[in-house]
Each structure stands twice: as C-alpha cells, then as structure tokens.
Write an enzyme that holds these catalytic residues in place. Structure first.
Site, short mmCIF file in Angstrom:
data_model
loop_
_atom_site.label_atom_id
_atom_site.label_comp_id
_atom_site.label_asym_id
_atom_site.label_seq_id
_atom_site.Cartn_x
_atom_site.Cartn_y
_atom_site.Cartn_z
N ASP A 121 -7.92 -5.23 -0.25
CA ASP A 121 -8.40 -6.06 -1.35
C ASP A 121 -8.02 -7.53 -1.22
O ASP A 121 -8.44 -8.35 -2.03
CB ASP A 121 -7.84 -5.51 -2.68
CG ASP A 121 -8.46 -4.16 -3.04
OD1 ASP A 121 -9.57 -3.88 -2.55
OD2 ASP A 121 -7.83 -3.40 -3.79
N HIS A 139 0.85 -1.20 0.00
CA HIS A 139 0.00 0.00 0.00
C HIS A 139 0.87 1.24 0.00
O HIS A 139 1.94 1.24 0.61
CB HIS A 139 -0.90 -0.01 1.24
CG HIS A 139 -2.09 0.88 1.10
ND1 HIS A 139 -2.04 2.23 1.33
CD2 HIS A 139 -3.37 0.60 0.72
CE1 HIS A 139 -3.24 2.74 1.12
NE2 HIS A 139 -4.06 1.79 0.74
N1 ACO Z 1 4.24 -7.62 -4.15
C1 ACO Z 1 5.59 -7.63 -4.25
N2 ACO Z 1 6.35 -6.54 -4.14
C2 ACO Z 1 5.74 -5.38 -3.92
C3 ACO Z 1 4.34 -5.29 -3.80
C4 ACO Z 1 3.59 -6.46 -3.92
N3 ACO Z 1 2.26 -6.45 -3.82
N4 ACO Z 1 4.01 -4.00 -3.58
C5 ACO Z 1 5.16 -3.31 -3.56
N5 ACO Z 1 6.20 -4.14 -3.77
C6 ACO Z 1 7.62 -3.78 -3.79
C7 ACO Z 1 8.04 -3.18 -5.11
O1 ACO Z 1 8.48 -4.16 -6.00
C8 ACO Z 1 9.14 -2.24 -4.69
O2 ACO Z 1 10.29 -3.00 -4.45
P1 ACO Z 1 11.76 -2.38 -4.73
O3 ACO Z 1 11.86 -1.18 -3.84
O4 ACO Z 1 12.67 -3.49 -4.37
O5 ACO Z 1 11.76 -2.01 -6.19
C9 ACO Z 1 8.67 -1.71 -3.33
O6 ACO Z 1 7.82 -2.74 -2.84
C10 ACO Z 1 7.88 -0.42 -3.42
O7 ACO Z 1 6.82 -0.60 -4.37
P2 ACO Z 1 6.15 0.59 -5.13
O8 ACO Z 1 5.40 0.07 -6.30
O9 ACO Z 1 7.18 1.65 -5.41
O10 ACO Z 1 5.18 1.15 -4.01
P3 ACO Z 1 3.99 2.12 -4.25
O11 ACO Z 1 3.68 2.79 -2.98
O12 ACO Z 1 4.24 2.99 -5.42
O13 ACO Z 1 2.79 1.13 -4.69
C11 ACO Z 1 0.99 -0.36 -4.62
C12 ACO Z 1 1.75 0.74 -3.88
C13 ACO Z 1 0.70 0.06 -6.06
C14 ACO Z 1 -0.34 -0.59 -3.90
C15 ACO Z 1 1.84 -1.66 -4.60
O14 ACO Z 1 2.06 -2.07 -3.27
C16 ACO Z 1 1.21 -2.79 -5.41
O15 ACO Z 1 1.41 -2.85 -6.63
N6 ACO Z 1 0.44 -3.72 -4.75
C17 ACO Z 1 -0.22 -4.79 -5.44
C18 ACO Z 1 -1.53 -4.30 -6.05
C19 ACO Z 1 -2.56 -4.04 -4.97
O16 ACO Z 1 -2.86 -4.88 -4.14
N7 ACO Z 1 -3.18 -2.83 -5.04
C20 ACO Z 1 -4.25 -2.45 -4.11
C21 ACO Z 1 -3.84 -1.29 -3.25
S1 ACO Z 1 -5.10 -0.93 -2.06
C22 ACO Z 1 -6.27 -0.14 -2.90
O17 ACO Z 1 -6.12 0.38 -3.96
C23 ACO Z 1 -7.62 -0.13 -2.29
#
Ligand code: ACO
Length: 371
Positions: A305, A252
C-alpha cells in the site's frame, strides 16, 4: 490447555493451493507462478482463470472466460440502493450495500458464478466513483479487457494502453494474499454456509480498516500532508519518531522484508506519474529511506500500500477510491478461498476465548447491591 494467539498470529485455518508467501525472502506466488511474472506478462482474466480453475488458460480458454466476465449488467435495485446513500458515504459502504442487496438473489457459489460476481464487482466499483462524483450511473461496455472496460466506464473516456496495462497489473497485484483479515472474515461467514454476497460484505468491512486495505489511502494522505520533499525529515521526526504514530504503508504481518508487490508498484508509479505524481514519489522515496533506517531492525519495510496510491492517483482516481480499487481486485481472492474452503474443509469456524473473569460468585438481588 488453551493459549491465546494474539491476532491469530501463526494460526493455520486452512490448506491452500492458491497463494504461497515466503515472508522472510519476500516471495509471492499464485499457484506456483511468481507475482513478478504474472504482473508483467498477464491479463487480469488469465489470473482469474488461474485462481479459479488451477492453470493458466490457453488462448481459447482465455477468450471464453473473457466472454463470461463481459456480462456487466447488475439488477437495477443494486444501483438504486447505491444511489440512495448520501454522497459522502464511504466507498466501502457503497460496496457493502450493493453486495448485501445482491444477497436477495442468493447465488450458489461455484467457479462459474464467481465469474459473474467478478463482472458485477466492476460495475459496482465504477459506479461508486460515478455516483460520488454526481455522474450518471453506467454499466461497463464489453471490451478486450476487464481493466479497459472498468476504466472506460468509470471516467467515460477511452484509457491509453499504458493506463490499461497499469490497471491490469494493479488488479493482478492485489488479487490474492492468502488469508489476511478480510479473507478470514469471508471464510468465517462462508463456514456458516451463508450466501456468497454476505461473505463478500464481511470481507469488505474487514478490508476497510486502516491497518489493512485502508492503508493505501492513509499512506498517500501522509505524502499530501508532507507536501514537499524538503518537509519529509521534519514530518517523520515529529509524527513517527517523537509522535510514535505508525508509518502507514509500512509493516506487514507476514513479510519481514520488502513486500514484492511494493517494488512493482514503485516501478509502475515511476512510469505513470505526472508532475504532481512525481512530487509524491520523491516524498515517498525519502520517507521510505527514513522508515527503513528507523524500522529495519524490527523487520518493518514498505508494504504493497505504500506506492499503490501513487499509481491509482496517476490513473485519475481520487484518494477515497483506493480501498475500493483494492477490493475490486481482491474479490477474486475472497471467492477463490471461499470455494477452496467449501470444497475441502467445510467446518464452521468457531474458535474459543480463554475465560479470565471472576470465579463463581453468589448472586446478589438488585435491592441488596450497594454503591
Ligand atoms: N510503523 C511503526 N511501527 C510499526 C509499524 C509501522 N507501520 N508496523 C508495526 N510496527 C511496530 C509496532 O509498533 C510493534 O512495535 P513493538 O514491538 O515495539 O510494540 C511491532 O512493530 C509489531 O507490530 P504489530 O502491530 O504487533 O505487528 P502486526 O503483525 O500485528 O501488524 C500491521 C501488522 C497491522 C500491518 C502493522 O505493521 C501496521 O499497523 N502497519 C501500518 C498499516 C499498514 O500499512 N497496513 C497495511 C498492511 S498490508 C495490507 O493490508 C495489504
């Protein structure tokens, strides 16, 4: 000097009295009330009143707001436009179409017209399901609650009290979450003083993506693909550890700990799930354990989710409806933030981009360009 904020992280775009999030401690409050208390004790209409009018309603105010939200009729062009779409169109495309059509009537947005839009959202989402399933469109009938009218119209059968309670809680849990991508999209549109239906259409398009509202569907599809609790570890190692795919329903932008809504959805899933739902719960729990082991160092935990899909599935919804159900609830947050923005800081949202292209160059006429 300009600096790019990746994904607008930590950019503050407005002040708000609606929703407070402490992402480190896993706290979520609507106007000061803990989400746990609201989900456990309130009807969705109480939360609608709270968000739009600032306080929880007394019994008379609740009755009045219920009467207003019980106006489910929509202009016939709205349902006609939905019926004209191919049955395999995405539910959010159905919703975008319906809200775009409604922009013809260009309502001025205020707390009262917001109630009308919330009522119409129920009719629209209910009929997304009905039209996609080849059923006759239906206008929800007024009843004791928004959640009950919605379930009854969607499935053409009286829901149990437990089902109404679960739908009600789901509506509350998804109602607002400060300014994620979809709410920001609504605010960007609203800041140009466009009509409110267009703002909602903007929000819907941002919500649909799998990184935001589409994640509940993707999380559940993981459970279906895994198929059985014994397969979780192999699947996780192949797809997430070696395959480097994101674990959907995890991570998140704001929460750096367990999302408080995920805990509530998990508890709800336990009390609602049938045999098949229980199997998915076992898969989800095992996956949660492996995901937390793998990612907790990066502060990545289950988000709302991860378990909500099991609740929606247990209520009888197909997977394709999950994002539309999220939207049904979040219409409230979009409306409340747009109203708050327009009341307080109505500046057009117009960021800049940092130019990193070539310096000034001499123009070369077409005939002289080589290669
Ligand atoms: N699985 C594996 N790795 C992850 C995940 C995940 N679900 N989420 C983040 N990471 C990792 C990234 O690969 C990144 O790693 P790195 O620093 O080694 O490159 C680090 O964590 C940071 O990730 P970002 O994408 O930069 O974080 P951001 O805050 O931009 O993204 C997001 C947040 C989009 C929700 C992300 O966690 C994600 O893609 N989650 C999966 C999709 C999801 O469940 N979305 C629902 C969110 S809740 C909602 O909308 C109601």
């Amino acid at each position: 000097m300009f600096q790019v904020s990746r994904g607008l992280e930590n950019v503050i775009i407005k002040e708000t009295s609606l929703t407070y999030i402490d992402g480190e401690k896993g706290i979520l409050r609507y106007r000061g009330y803990n989400i746990e208390d609201l989900a456990e004790n309130c009807e969705y209409e109480e939360v609608v009143y709270l968000m739009l009018f600032g306080e929880l309603p007394n019994a008379k105010q609740l009755q009045e707001i219920k009467e207003k939200i019980n106006q489910y009729e929509v202009p016939e062009e709205v349902l006609d436009s939905m019926k004209s779409l191919p049955r395999n169109a995405d539910p959010i495309s159905y919703m975008e179409t319906a809200f775009s059509v409604m922009s013809i009537w260009g309502e001025t947005i205020n707390k009262f017209t917001a109630l009308d839009i919330i009522a119409k959202a129920s009719t629209i989402v209910s009929n997304v399901y009905r039209i996609k399933e080849g059923l006759r469109p239906k206008i929800p009938e007024p009843s004791e609650s928004y959640a009950k009218s919605f379930l009854e119209a969607t499935f053409s059968k009286k829901p149990s009290d437990e089902e109404v309670r679960a739908m009600n809680a789901a509506l509350i849990l998804y109602a607002d979450h400060e300014v994620p991508a979809s709410t920001t999209a609504a605010l960007v549109s609203a800041s140009t003083l466009t009509d409110i239906y267009s703002c909602i259409a903007s929000a819907l398009s941002a919500l649909k993506g799998p990184l935001h509202g589409g994640a509940a569907e993707e999380a559940f599809k993981q459970f279906v693909e895994i198929g059985s609790p014994e397969n979780v570890e192999t699947w996780f190692n192949e797809k997430v550890v070696k395959g480097k795919n994101r674990l959907m329903g995890f991570g998140h932008r704001v929460y750096k700990t367990y999302d408080p809504r995920a805990k509530i959805f998990k508890k709800m899933a336990y009390s609602l799930a049938n045999e098949e739902g229980k199997k998915y719960l076992q898969i989800a729990e095992k996956l949660e354990e492996l995901g937390v082991n793998q990612f907790s160092q990066k502060k990545i935990y289950p988000n709302t989710d991860f378990y909500s899909g099991i609740v929606f599935y247990s209520l009888g919804f197909p997977i394709y409806m999950f994002t539309a159900l999220f939207a049904l609830s979040r219409v409230l947050g979009w409306l409340a933030h747009v109203i708050e923005y327009l009341e307080n800081q109505p500046a057009i949202i117009w960021p800049r981009a940092l130019y990193v292209g070539p310096e000034k160059r001499d123009f070369v006429p077409l005939k002289q360009r080589v290669g």
